[in-house]
Design a protein around this motif. Structure first.
Motif, PDB file in Angstrom:
ATOM      1  N   MET A  37       0.850  -1.177   0.000  1.00  0.00           N
ATOM      2  CA  MET A  37       0.000   0.000   0.000  1.00  0.00           C
ATOM      3  C   MET A  37       0.895   1.239   0.000  1.00  0.00           C
ATOM      4  O   MET A  37       2.089   1.150   0.309  1.00  0.00           O
ATOM      5  N   PRO A  38       0.359   2.412  -0.362  1.00  0.00           N
ATOM      6  CA  PRO A  38       1.191   3.612  -0.507  1.00  0.00           C
ATOM      7  C   PRO A  38       2.005   3.925   0.749  1.00  0.00           C
ATOM      8  O   PRO A  38       1.487   3.889   1.865  1.00  0.00           O
ATOM      9  N   GLY A  39       3.289   4.173   0.535  1.00  0.00           N
ATOM     10  CA  GLY A  39       4.156   4.632   1.614  1.00  0.00           C
ATOM     11  C   GLY A  39       4.838   3.544   2.399  1.00  0.00           C
ATOM     12  O   GLY A  39       5.663   3.840   3.268  1.00  0.00           O
ATOM     13  N   LEU A  40       4.543   2.267   2.116  1.00  0.00           N
ATOM     14  CA  LEU A  40       5.168   1.192   2.873  1.00  0.00           C
ATOM     15  C   LEU A  40       5.375  -0.031   1.994  1.00  0.00           C
ATOM     16  O   LEU A  40       4.439  -0.822   1.790  1.00  0.00           O
ATOM     17  N   PRO A  41       6.589  -0.213   1.462  1.00  0.00           N
ATOM     18  CA  PRO A  41       6.859  -1.422   0.669  1.00  0.00           C
ATOM     19  C   PRO A  41       6.681  -2.676   1.519  1.00  0.00           C
ATOM     20  O   PRO A  41       6.893  -2.660   2.735  1.00  0.00           O
ATOM     21  N   PHE A  42       6.288  -3.767   0.869  1.00  0.00           N
ATOM     22  CA  PHE A  42       6.175  -5.043   1.572  1.00  0.00           C
ATOM     23  C   PHE A  42       7.593  -5.566   1.810  1.00  0.00           C
ATOM     24  O   PHE A  42       8.381  -5.643   0.884  1.00  0.00           O
ATOM     25  N   PRO A  43       7.958  -5.908   3.052  1.00  0.00           N
ATOM     26  CA  PRO A  43       9.338  -6.335   3.323  1.00  0.00           C
ATOM     27  C   PRO A  43       9.654  -7.703   2.724  1.00  0.00           C
ATOM     28  O   PRO A  43       8.766  -8.485   2.417  1.00  0.00           O
ATOM     29  N   ARG A  45      -0.589 -15.356   5.054  1.00  0.00           N
ATOM     30  CA  ARG A  45      -1.618 -14.630   5.817  1.00  0.00           C
ATOM     31  C   ARG A  45      -1.020 -13.854   6.985  1.00  0.00           C
ATOM     32  O   ARG A  45      -1.329 -12.669   7.189  1.00  0.00           O
ATOM     33  N   ASP A  46      -0.174 -14.506   7.784  1.00  0.00           N
ATOM     34  CA  ASP A  46       0.352 -13.867   8.985  1.00  0.00           C
ATOM     35  C   ASP A  46       1.282 -12.703   8.642  1.00  0.00           C
ATOM     36  O   ASP A  46       1.387 -11.742   9.417  1.00  0.00           O
ATOM     37  N   GLU A  47       1.951 -12.776   7.502  1.00  0.00           N
ATOM     38  CA  GLU A  47       2.784 -11.656   7.060  1.00  0.00           C
ATOM     39  C   GLU A  47       1.918 -10.444   6.712  1.00  0.00           C
ATOM     40  O   GLU A  47       2.304  -9.300   6.971  1.00  0.00           O
ATOM     41  N   VAL A  48       0.753 -10.703   6.131  1.00  0.00           N
ATOM     42  CA  VAL A  48      -0.148  -9.602   5.803  1.00  0.00           C
ATOM     43  C   VAL A  48      -0.673  -8.952   7.078  1.00  0.00           C
ATOM     44  O   VAL A  48      -0.766  -7.730   7.182  1.00  0.00           O
TER      45      VAL A  48
END
Length: 360
Positions: free
Chosen positions: A62-68, A77-80
Motif C-alpha cells: 500500500m502507498p508509503g510502505l513497501p512489503f518487506p 496470511r500472517d505476514e499480511v
C-alpha cells in the motif's frame, strides 16, 4: 494540524479502512476508525492457515510502505497481518478503536450517528464503510440441508485439514478457495469438489513474469469489475499448474453439484447417493453492511446502492473494498488505495459543508 472540526468515521480497520484513513488525512480530514475485531488488520487473522496472497509482495504493498522481504514471494496470511499492523502504526494522528462493533448508522440529513454494540453514540459528518465481507459468508439454500446429520459449514470457519482427517468431505464451489481447500483436504480425507461449472485456470506465471506484472503493464487492474463478468462467467482460479494438473488427472475429484442433502447422504445429480461426513461451502461472501439497513442505503438483496463507491442514496456515505467497486483490483491490497483516493475528495467536500458554503 488544526483540531478536528469535521470528523469522519471509518467502519473497519482492514486494508480498506487503513487505506481510507491514509487518504482522509491527506485530504485534511480527522478520521476515527472503528474495528469490530481486536486486530488492526480486519479479517486477515481469521483466514485459513495455508492462505497466501495471490499477488507477489512487490504488487501487494500500500502507498508509503513497501512489503518487506523478497518482492517475488507470495506473502503468507500472517505476514499480511503484520504488514497491516505496521501500516496502522504509521498513520499519524489517526485513532483506531478495536473491539468496537458498529450496529447501526443513522442520519438526520446533515450528519450521522453511529451506534456501537456497547451503547456508544458517535457523531460524524461523513461515514466510510470499509467493513469488507468476511463477516457475511454467503450460505446458499441447499435442498434438504435442514435434515443433514453431518457438518455443514462455510469456508469462513475453515482453518486446516486436521479436523477432517479420514472423513468423506464435499467442498461446494469452483473458485480459488474451493480448489485450494479441496486440494489440501485431499491429503487427509476423501474429497469431492461439487461445482456448477468447470473452473477456468489462469496461469500464475507466464514467460517468467507473474500474472500481476501483466495486470499492471496492460492496465487490466483498472478494468471495471463488470467488464470481467461480461468476459468470463466461470470461476477463475490462479494456478502455478499444480491445481489444474490434479484436476485434469482426476486426483482432485469433481462433479456437478448435488441435488439435495438427506440425513447423512448427498444425492448427486445422477441420482446416486453417498454418505458424507462434512460439506464445506466455498460459495463466497456478501458485503457485511447490515448496520446500514435502517438508512435505506441497501437494495433488496442487502447490497450497497452506489456508483463507484459513492452512495446513490445518502450524501456523506462512501464505500471502500467492495468487489468490482471501480476496477478488477478494488478489493485487493494493491488496488484499494486508488479507490480511496477517488472517493475521498467528495467526502471531504461534503464533510466541510460545501453546500452551505456556496449558499445552497
Amino acid at each position: 494540524m488544526n483540531s478536528p472540526q469535521h470528523p469522519v468515521i471509518i467502519i473497519g480497520a482492514g486494508q480498506s479502512g487503513l487505506a481510507a484513513a491514509r487518504s482522509a488525512r491527506a485530504h485534511g480530514l480527522h478520521p476515527l476508525v472503528l474495528e469490530a475485531s481486536e486486530h488492526r488488520s480486519g479479517s486477515w487473522s481469521r483466514y485459513y492457515d495455508s492462505l497466501h496472497v495471490f499477488s507477489p509482495a512487490r504488487y501487494s504493498a500500500m502507498p508509503g510502505l513497501p512489503f518487506p522481504g523478497d518482492p517475488d514471494r507470495y506473502p503468507h496470511r500472517d505476514e499480511v497481518v503484520s504488514y497491516l499492523e505496521t501500516y496502522a502504526d504509521r498513520l499519524d494522528d489517526v485513532e483506531i478503536r478495536t473491539g468496537t462493533k458498529v450496529t447501526d448508522v443513522a442520519t438526520d440529513g446533515l450528519g450521522f450517528t453511529v451506534h456501537t454494540a456497547d451503547g456508544e453514540r458517535l457523531s460524524a459528518a461523513g461515514v466510510v464503510v470499509a467493513s469488507g465481507s468476511f463477516g457475511n459468508p454467503h450460505r446458499p439454500a441447499l435442498p434438504g440441508a435442514e435434515t443433514f446429520d453431518g457438518v455443514l459449514t462455510h469456508v469462513a470457519d475453515y482453518q486446516n485439514p486436521e479436523p477432517y482427517a479420514g472423513e468423506r468431505v464435499v467442498v461446494v464451489g469452483g473458485g480459488n478457495s474451493a480448489i485450494q481447500i479441496a486440494h489440501e483436504l485431499a491429503e487427509k480425507s476423501t474429497v469431492t469438489l461439487a461445482r456448477l461449472s468447470p473452473p477456468v485456470f489462469v496461469p500464475q506465471v507466464r514467460h517468467g513474469h507473474d500474472l500481476h506484472h501483466y495486470l499492471e503493464v496492460t492496465g487490466f487492474d483498472h478494468f471495471p469489475g463488470v467488464w470481467l463478468g461480461l468476459m468470463s462467467s466461470a470461476p477463475l482460479v490462479l494456478d502455478t499448474g499444480e491445481y489444474q494438473a490434479a484436476y485434469e488427472a482426476g486426483r482432485l475429484d469433481q462433479r456437478p453439484t448435488f441435488s439435495s442433502l438427506e440425513r447423512d447422504e448427498v444425492v448427486w445429480a445422477d441420482g446416486r447417493r453417498e454418505h458424507v461426513d462434512s460439506v464445506i461451502l466455498a460459495t463466497g461472501y456478501r458485503p457485511d453492511v447490515g448496520y446500514l439497513s435502517r438508512l435505506g442505503a441497501l437494495d433488496e438483496n442487502g447490497r450497497p446502492r452506489h456508483a463507484g463507491g459513492i452512495s446513490t442514496t445518502t450524501p456523506g456515505l462512501v464505500y471502500l473494498g467492495l468487489e468490482g467497486q471501480r476496477s478488477f483490483a478494488s478489493n485487493t491490497l494493491r488496488g484499494v488505495s486508488r479507490d480511496a483516493d477517488e472517493v475521498m475528495p467528495a467526502l471531504a467536500a461534503y464533510s466541510r459543508d460545501a453546500f452551505s458554503a456556496i449558499g445552497l
